[in-house]
Design an enzyme around this catalytic site. Structure first.
Site, PDB file in Angstrom:
ATOM      1  N   HIS A  56     -25.511  36.341 -23.968  1.00 18.19           N
ATOM      2  CA  HIS A  56     -24.861  36.030 -25.266  1.00 18.19           C
ATOM      3  C   HIS A  56     -23.347  36.075 -25.099  1.00 18.19           C
ATOM      4  O   HIS A  56     -22.752  37.157 -25.059  1.00 18.19           O
ATOM      5  CB  HIS A  56     -25.303  37.035 -26.337  1.00 18.19           C
ATOM      6  CG  HIS A  56     -24.764  36.718 -27.694  1.00 18.19           C
ATOM      7  ND1 HIS A  56     -25.567  36.645 -28.803  1.00 18.19           N
ATOM      8  CD2 HIS A  56     -23.522  36.437 -28.135  1.00 18.19           C
ATOM      9  CE1 HIS A  56     -24.836  36.336 -29.859  1.00 18.19           C
ATOM     10  NE2 HIS A  56     -23.582  36.213 -29.473  1.00 18.19           N
ATOM     11  N   HIS A  97     -19.420  34.029 -26.104  1.00 17.51           N
ATOM     12  CA  HIS A  97     -18.577  33.000 -26.738  1.00 17.51           C
ATOM     13  C   HIS A  97     -17.439  32.679 -25.780  1.00 17.51           C
ATOM     14  O   HIS A  97     -16.606  33.546 -25.512  1.00 17.51           O
ATOM     15  CB  HIS A  97     -17.994  33.513 -28.056  1.00 17.51           C
ATOM     16  CG  HIS A  97     -19.041  33.894 -29.051  1.00 17.51           C
ATOM     17  ND1 HIS A  97     -19.507  33.018 -29.998  1.00 17.51           N
ATOM     18  CD2 HIS A  97     -19.737  35.049 -29.227  1.00 17.51           C
ATOM     19  CE1 HIS A  97     -20.443  33.621 -30.728  1.00 17.51           C
ATOM     20  NE2 HIS A  97     -20.599  34.847 -30.280  1.00 17.51           N
ATOM     21  N   LEU A  98     -17.424  31.453 -25.278  1.00 17.43           N
ATOM     22  CA  LEU A  98     -16.337  31.079 -24.355  1.00 17.43           C
ATOM     23  C   LEU A  98     -15.262  30.246 -25.036  1.00 17.43           C
ATOM     24  O   LEU A  98     -14.234  29.975 -24.434  1.00 17.43           O
ATOM     25  CB  LEU A  98     -16.893  30.316 -23.148  1.00 17.43           C
ATOM     26  CG  LEU A  98     -17.726  31.121 -22.153  1.00 17.43           C
ATOM     27  CD1 LEU A  98     -18.085  30.258 -20.952  1.00 17.43           C
ATOM     28  CD2 LEU A  98     -17.025  32.395 -21.705  1.00 17.43           C
ATOM     29  N   LYS A 129     -29.569  28.312 -31.577  1.00 21.22           N
ATOM     30  CA  LYS A 129     -29.003  29.479 -32.243  1.00 21.22           C
ATOM     31  C   LYS A 129     -29.074  29.332 -33.747  1.00 21.22           C
ATOM     32  O   LYS A 129     -28.632  28.319 -34.306  1.00 21.22           O
ATOM     33  CB  LYS A 129     -27.543  29.631 -31.802  1.00 21.22           C
ATOM     34  CG  LYS A 129     -26.787  30.724 -32.505  1.00 21.22           C
ATOM     35  CD  LYS A 129     -27.115  32.088 -31.952  1.00 21.22           C
ATOM     36  CE  LYS A 129     -26.490  33.165 -32.825  1.00 21.22           C
ATOM     37  NZ  LYS A 129     -25.882  34.233 -32.074  1.00 21.22           N
ATOM     38  N   HIS A 162     -28.763  35.256 -35.157  1.00 19.26           N
ATOM     39  CA  HIS A 162     -27.777  36.168 -35.753  1.00 19.26           C
ATOM     40  C   HIS A 162     -28.480  36.764 -36.968  1.00 19.26           C
ATOM     41  O   HIS A 162     -28.623  36.113 -37.993  1.00 19.26           O
ATOM     42  CB  HIS A 162     -26.497  35.439 -36.160  1.00 19.26           C
ATOM     43  CG  HIS A 162     -25.472  36.392 -36.702  1.00 19.26           C
ATOM     44  ND1 HIS A 162     -24.355  36.766 -36.007  1.00 19.26           N
ATOM     45  CD2 HIS A 162     -25.439  37.101 -37.864  1.00 19.26           C
ATOM     46  CE1 HIS A 162     -23.671  37.658 -36.711  1.00 19.26           C
ATOM     47  NE2 HIS A 162     -24.308  37.874 -37.849  1.00 19.26           N
ATOM     48  N   HIS A 208     -27.540  40.806 -30.445  1.00 21.48           N
ATOM     49  CA  HIS A 208     -26.696  41.961 -30.792  1.00 21.48           C
ATOM     50  C   HIS A 208     -27.358  42.889 -31.811  1.00 21.48           C
ATOM     51  O   HIS A 208     -26.884  43.060 -32.931  1.00 21.48           O
ATOM     52  CB  HIS A 208     -25.300  41.528 -31.257  1.00 21.48           C
ATOM     53  CG  HIS A 208     -25.238  40.302 -32.127  1.00 21.48           C
ATOM     54  ND1 HIS A 208     -25.966  40.167 -33.279  1.00 21.48           N
ATOM     55  CD2 HIS A 208     -24.534  39.159 -32.005  1.00 21.48           C
ATOM     56  CE1 HIS A 208     -25.716  38.992 -33.817  1.00 21.48           C
ATOM     57  NE2 HIS A 208     -24.853  38.362 -33.064  1.00 21.48           N
ATOM     58  N   ASP A 217     -21.951  39.544 -26.211  1.00 17.64           N
ATOM     59  CA  ASP A 217     -21.311  38.991 -27.409  1.00 17.64           C
ATOM     60  C   ASP A 217     -19.788  39.048 -27.281  1.00 17.64           C
ATOM     61  O   ASP A 217     -19.096  39.298 -28.257  1.00 17.64           O
ATOM     62  CB  ASP A 217     -21.781  39.695 -28.685  1.00 17.64           C
ATOM     63  CG  ASP A 217     -21.448  38.883 -29.935  1.00 17.64           C
ATOM     64  OD1 ASP A 217     -21.102  37.689 -29.814  1.00 17.64           O
ATOM     65  OD2 ASP A 217     -21.530  39.441 -31.038  1.00 17.64           O
TER      66      ASP A 217
HETATM   67  O1  DOR Z   1     -18.170  39.452 -34.238  1.00 13.25           O
HETATM   68  C1  DOR Z   1     -18.622  38.327 -34.055  1.00 13.25           C
HETATM   69  N1  DOR Z   1     -17.871  37.336 -33.543  1.00 13.25           N
HETATM   70  N2  DOR Z   1     -19.877  38.080 -34.405  1.00 13.25           N
HETATM   71  C2  DOR Z   1     -20.389  36.849 -34.372  1.00 13.25           C
HETATM   72  O2  DOR Z   1     -21.525  36.696 -34.716  1.00 13.25           O
HETATM   73  C3  DOR Z   1     -19.570  35.689 -33.983  1.00 13.25           C
HETATM   74  C4  DOR Z   1     -18.464  36.095 -33.143  1.00 13.25           C
HETATM   75  C5  DOR Z   1     -17.398  35.029 -32.973  1.00 13.25           C
HETATM   76  O3  DOR Z   1     -17.741  33.882 -32.724  1.00 13.25           O
HETATM   77  O4  DOR Z   1     -16.222  35.382 -33.057  1.00 13.25           O
HETATM   78 ZN    ZN Z   2     -22.070  36.184 -30.859  1.00 14.12          ZN
END
Ligand code: DOR
Ligand code: ZN
Length: 344
Positions: free
Chosen positions: A14, A16-17, A100, A137, A175, A247
């Site tokens: 999991h 986020h790039l 997702k 989520h 998460h 995450d």
């Molecule tokens: O804290 C978070 N940031 N939770 C998420 O579900 C998305 C993520 C984000 O993309 O910044």
């Molecule tokens: Zn996430």
């Protein structure tokens, strides 16, 4: 006293790039630690089509030195209009591995998310047929529900009915932050998995308010009470249903340190070190490889990685922040309040 720990190279299920300059700043930190990573599709606009996922995957590959041999595993962002045929095609063509579910307005870049599960029933049926896991989520968006209860309420109101309706659908509760989430995953059998972040293992909700409001400890789902953190630590160190998902969610410092700061913690440069610290504190270093390198591939039906990595028992050494190219912005790196005695 263990002085080093060698494991199969782990994966991050999991991540986020982001894109553009943020991608250039962040991707390498995930690739240095992990062989593969599941890439979240919550870009602006979101990744909903096969061609968009292919193009994004190319941008990620170009942002990472080839010698790191990093493999991005792509996902599709579900909207109310999710197209079952497109989902199946992307899976068949080995472009994406999973899709997702963001409940609309639950978190960062979720405005195009799903407003009702009925709307996506045909998409979920297609995923069930294609053997494509649903990554969740798990928070309700009802403003009447207390922010600390949103995960537990989601499980009851939304996710349990989905599992009943789609008996063959594989689901990952992403998460996990509560003992209810842990219990839900454990009761779900082998088609249900859960990811746990390093930050939810290392602090509880008090940290967000210690000595003042601390935006770098703010993420969604928000950290809960200590009893929940303890349930997560037990799950991560004992149950094969749970696997590593950082995450890591970078936002520039200015967008977190302001009147309405973004949710998300950038932990990629320190993730493995923090997990190792948690497992050491739990007397469970011998279980770290299962959590980090075996349980995830097993759930997704992928081979475990053959390369090995070694962590050393030494104080954490990591940058405080990472610069975003092409400007003067930077991203603050997660640092728990408690000491981390592992380096990588
Ligand atoms: O804290 C978070 N940031 N939770 C998420 O579900 C998305 C993520 C984000 O993309 O910044
Ligand atoms: Zn996430």
């Amino acid at each position: 006293m263990v002085s080093s720990l060698t494991l199969r190279r782990p994966d991050d299920w999991h991540v986020h790039l982001r894109d553009g300059a943020m991608l250039q700043a962040c991707a390498i930190h995930t690739a240095k630690q992990f062989a593969r990573a599941i890439i979240m599709p919550n870009l602006v606009p979101p990744i909903t089509r096969v061609a968009e996922a292919v193009a994004y995957r190319d941008r990620i590959r170009r942002a990472v030195p080839i010698e790191l041999a990093f493999e991005p595993l792509m996902t599709c962002y579900l909207t109310d209009d999710a197209d079952p045929a497109e989902l199946e095609r992307g899976k068949r063509e080995r472009v994406w591995l999973a899709a997702k579910l963001y409940p609309a307005h639950a978190t960062t870049n979720s405005a195009h998310g799903v407003t009702s599960m009925e709307r996506i029933a045909p998409a979920l049926a297609a995923m069930e047929r294609a053997g494509m896991p649903l990554l969740v989520h798990g928070e309700v968006t009802d403003p009447e529900v207390d922010i600390f209860d949103r995960e537990a309420v989601f499980l009851e109101r939304v996710l349990a009915p989905v599992l009943r309706r789609h008996q063959g659908l594989k689901v990952v509760l992403e998460h996990v932050t509560t003992r209810e989430g842990v219990a839900f995953v454990e009761a779900g059998g082998s088609r249900v998995g859960g990811t746990i972040t390093p930050h939810h293992l290392s602090f509880n909700r008090n940290a967000i308010f210690k000595g003042g409001i601390r935006p770098h400890f703010y993420c969604l789902p928000i950290a809960k009470r200590e009893e929940h953190r303890q349930a997560l630590r037990r799950a991560a160190t004992t149950s094969s249903r749970f696997f590593l998902g950082t995450d890591t969610a970078p936002h520039t410092a200015d967008t977190k340190e302001c009147a309405c700061g973004c949710a998300g913690i950038f932990n990629a440069p320190v993730a493995l070190q923090v997990y190792a610290q948690v497992f050491a504190e739990e007397g469970a270093l011998d279980r770290l490889e299962a959590f980090a390198s075996l349980n995830g591939p097993q759930f997704y039906g992928l081979p475990a990685n053959e390369q090995r990595i070694t962590l050393h028992a030494a104080p954490l050494s990591a940058p405080e922040s990472v610069a975003v190219p092409g400007g003067d912005k930077s991203i603050v790196v997660f640092r728990p309040d408690t000491a981390v005695g592992w380096s990588y």
